[in-house]
Design a protein around this motif. Structure first.
Motif, short mmCIF file in Angstrom:
data_model
loop_
_atom_site.label_atom_id
_atom_site.label_comp_id
_atom_site.label_asym_id
_atom_site.label_seq_id
_atom_site.Cartn_x
_atom_site.Cartn_y
_atom_site.Cartn_z
N ASP A 37 2.40 32.23 -2.29
CA ASP A 37 2.23 31.15 -3.27
C ASP A 37 1.64 31.70 -4.56
O ASP A 37 0.76 32.52 -4.54
N VAL A 38 2.17 31.17 -5.66
CA VAL A 38 1.61 31.52 -6.96
C VAL A 38 0.23 30.89 -7.09
O VAL A 38 0.02 29.74 -6.74
N LYS A 39 -0.70 31.68 -7.58
CA LYS A 39 -2.02 31.11 -7.81
C LYS A 39 -2.42 31.36 -9.26
O LYS A 39 -2.42 32.50 -9.74
N VAL A 40 -2.75 30.25 -9.94
CA VAL A 40 -3.27 30.32 -11.30
C VAL A 40 -4.66 29.70 -11.26
O VAL A 40 -4.83 28.56 -10.83
N THR A 41 -5.64 30.47 -11.68
CA THR A 41 -7.01 29.96 -11.65
C THR A 41 -7.56 29.89 -13.07
O THR A 41 -7.20 30.69 -13.94
N GLN A 42 -8.40 28.91 -13.28
CA GLN A 42 -9.07 28.74 -14.57
C GLN A 42 -10.57 28.81 -14.33
O GLN A 42 -11.07 28.32 -13.32
N SER A 43 -11.26 29.40 -15.31
CA SER A 43 -12.66 29.79 -15.08
C SER A 43 -13.58 28.61 -14.86
O SER A 43 -14.55 28.71 -14.12
N SER A 44 -13.28 27.46 -15.49
CA SER A 44 -14.18 26.31 -15.34
C SER A 44 -13.36 25.06 -15.11
O SER A 44 -12.27 24.92 -15.66
N ARG A 45 -13.86 24.13 -14.31
CA ARG A 45 -13.20 22.83 -14.17
C ARG A 45 -13.69 21.87 -15.24
O ARG A 45 -12.93 21.05 -15.73
N TYR A 46 -14.97 21.96 -15.59
CA TYR A 46 -15.57 21.08 -16.58
C TYR A 46 -16.46 21.91 -17.52
O TYR A 46 -17.16 22.82 -17.07
N LEU A 47 -16.37 21.59 -18.81
CA LEU A 47 -17.22 22.25 -19.80
C LEU A 47 -17.70 21.21 -20.80
O LEU A 47 -16.93 20.34 -21.21
N VAL A 48 -18.97 21.34 -21.22
CA VAL A 48 -19.52 20.50 -22.28
C VAL A 48 -20.04 21.45 -23.36
O VAL A 48 -20.88 22.31 -23.06
N LYS A 49 -19.54 21.30 -24.57
CA LYS A 49 -19.94 22.16 -25.68
C LYS A 49 -20.31 21.32 -26.88
O LYS A 49 -19.97 20.14 -26.97
N ARG A 50 -21.00 21.96 -27.81
CA ARG A 50 -21.39 21.26 -29.04
C ARG A 50 -20.47 21.66 -30.17
O ARG A 50 -19.89 22.75 -30.19
N THR A 51 -20.32 20.76 -31.13
CA THR A 51 -19.51 21.01 -32.32
C THR A 51 -19.95 22.31 -32.98
O THR A 51 -21.15 22.56 -33.15
N GLY A 52 -18.97 23.15 -33.33
CA GLY A 52 -19.26 24.40 -34.01
C GLY A 52 -19.40 25.59 -33.07
O GLY A 52 -19.38 26.73 -33.53
N GLU A 53 -19.54 25.35 -31.77
CA GLU A 53 -19.66 26.45 -30.82
C GLU A 53 -18.33 27.17 -30.66
O GLU A 53 -17.25 26.58 -30.81
N LYS A 54 -18.39 28.44 -30.31
CA LYS A 54 -17.20 29.20 -29.96
C LYS A 54 -17.01 29.05 -28.45
O LYS A 54 -17.95 29.24 -27.67
N VAL A 55 -15.79 28.69 -28.05
CA VAL A 55 -15.52 28.38 -26.65
C VAL A 55 -14.43 29.29 -26.13
O VAL A 55 -13.41 29.51 -26.80
#
Lengths: 115, 111
Positions: free
Chosen positions: B1-19
């Motif tokens: 099976d192909v597996k694609v993973t993403q580092s975070s399920r949920y993120l909260v950031k502030r305006t102007g931050e680099k994400v």
């Protein structure tokens, strides 16, 4: 242009019914056609894949493509409550055998199967 | 099976931050993609890559950049996050037939 039109629903049918989901598109250059199923807060899951016009069957699912009408369909037989999800049609031009282009999606149809 | 993973399920950031949003696939696929999904707008293509260090703009690249240093990893970068970048971000990879396999998504909230 790359518009793909899909009725957002919701479409509510009783368990066991045959479901018909449809998309129309405007760009005749699309060559590869797909259907994805997406449960709430999950990533889309590939259901069916078709190249050019024709029919393809996989279990309870049948995909149809009519390139002359720019119309694609997904049929679900003997629908189950577990089929309740959002169904997304998607298509691509086919550069590099289909793998080198992004997909253009319909906005999805929300399907509800009532037990 | 192909597996694609993403580092975070949920993120909260502030305006102007680099994400940074990270995506990894395990099928040796050449092509990788970043989409965002918004209610009423569906999935829209941000960027894609067909080889290491290669990238192409999708339909909505403004405000985003990408990096692909290794074949299995594709990163999406928000240089200065804004509230209109609050969205569900989906990564996908595809083999030669064009079928794309998606990760579980990252829900990003920018305050």
């Amino acid at each position: 242009q790359k518009e793909v039109e899909q009725d957002p629903g919701p479409l509510s049918v009783p368990e066991g019914a045959i479901v018909s989901l449809n998309c129309t598109y405007s760009n005749s250059a699309f060559q590869y056609f797909m259907w994805y199923r997406q449960y709430s807060r999950k990533g889309p899951e590939l259901l069916m894949y078709t190249y050019s016009s024709g029919n393809k069957e996989d279990g309870r699912f049948t995909a149809q493509v009519d390139k002359s009408s720019k119309y694609i369909s997904l049929f679900i037989r003997d629908s189950q409550p577990s089929d309740s999800a959002t169904y997304l049609c998607a298509m691509t031009f086919g550069r590099g055998g289909g793998g080198a282009d992004g997909l253009t999606f319909g906005k999805g149809t929300h399907l509800i199967i009532q037990p | 099976d192909v597996k694609v993973t993403q580092s975070s399920r949920y993120l909260v950031k502030r305006t102007g931050e680099k994400v940074f949003l990270e995506c990894v696939q395990d099928m040796d696929h050449e092509n990788m993609f970043w989409y965002r999904q918004d209610p009423g707008l569906g999935l829209r293509l941000i960027y894609f890559s067909y080889d290491v260090k290669m990238k192409e703009k999708g339909d909505i690249p403004e405000g985003y950049s990408v990096s692909r240093e290794k074949k299995e990893r594709f990163s999406l970068i928000l240089e200065s996050a804004s509230t209109n970048q609050t969205s569900m971000y989906l990564c996908a990879s595809s083999g030669p037939r064009g079928t794309q396999y998606f990760g579980p998504g990252t829900r990003l909230l920018v305050l």
